[in-house]
Design a protein around this motif. Structure first.
Motif: not given
Length: 276
Positions: A228-245
């Motif tokens: 398992i690996m972490f991925g932010s999906d930034w900047p798409v994630c910004l519609v629902a959450a800041e990167y830190s969240a």
């Protein structure tokens, strides 16, 4: 151990090409380039990232590879090639000479033929990836998980990684069939999983970290901490959450694991998978 964001995007916004970015996603209807991300990574203790295609064209590959110049925090590229093309091997051979091209992806989730990945021409392309040490990112919806499991079983030497935990319908609290199919896919030891993209499948304005716990339980029980690996999906994630969240969702969950396991989830597994 390097801390790696295994999944993010760059683009110069184009209203026609990027029509998938609807009005309710207005926060990402603009350009996102390395200088926008570099500070965010630093602020969140992340050393580098994998930039993933956001447009199905080889022009996108050139764009992403160009962005790596002078931005050494971009550790690798997941690009796009036409896996069904007659000249696919020539294109793979070409990209094998670009140090930072690590693998490829096709937007299978958007195909009307839900089983396109099992068509002979597509499988021919997949069969050639390992020859050139390329990985393959699986971008699908839950209804395609069974096909992905079959594909992974047919090509045991090929390294696959599932993007966005296959986008379960978190907003509607659906889990049963998705969970069973995740387990089937994960039985193939050549398949990894990116914990990414979850917030965009939830109610954008009414989620908590606990919203995702049962989905994380499924993927961790299926894949284990070593795949398992972490991925932010930034900047798409910004519609629902800041990167830190986005990072904190996984960060809080993995407190149950050892420090060594957490290091693997937040970097080591991506380093190994993509040969960074």
């Amino acid at each position: 151990m390097l801390k790696i964001d295994a999944h993010q995007h760059f683009w110069i916004f184009d209203a026609i090409r990027d029509s998938w970015i609807t009005d309710d996603m207005h926060v990402i209807r603009r350009d996102f380039l390395p200088h926008d991300l570099q500070y965010v990574l630093h602020e969140n203790g992340i050393d580098g990232c994998i930039a993933v295609q956001a447009d199905q064209s080889e022009e996108q590959n050139g764009f992403l590879l160009h962005l790596t110049e002078g931005n050494d925090f971009i550790k690798g590229i997941v690009g796009w090639v036409d896996l069904q093309a007659e000249n696919i091997e020539a294109r793979l051979e070409f990209y094998s000479h670009t140090r930072l091209m690590k693998g490829f992806r096709h937007v299978l989730q958007g195909e009307s033929n839900r089983a396109l990945m099992l068509e002979p021409a597509f499988k021919r392309g997949i069969s050639l990836l390992s020859k050139y040490n390329f990985t393959y990112d699986i971008l699908i919806f839950p209804d395609q998980l069974k096909y992905a499991a079959q594909l992974a079983q047919e090509f045991p030497q090929q390294k696959f990684v599932l993007d966005h935990i296959a986008k379960p319908d978190i907003k509607s609290n659906k889990i049963g069939e998705w969970a069973a199919d995740i387990k089937q896919l994960a039985a193939n030891k050549n398949v990894y999983c990116k914990v990414s993209g979850m917030v965009t499948e939830a109610d954008w304005h009414n989620w908590t970290n606990d919203t995702f716990t049962k989905y994380l339980d499924v993927v961790f029980n299926a894949f284990g901490t070593e795949r398992i690996m972490f991925g932010s999906d930034w900047p798409v994630c910004l519609v629902a959450a800041e990167y830190s969240a986005m990072k904190a969702i996984l960060g809080g969950y993995v407190q149950q694991f050892t420090a060594a396991e957490q290091d693997m989830i937040f970097g080591g597994n991506a380093v190994s998978f993509y040969k960074l």
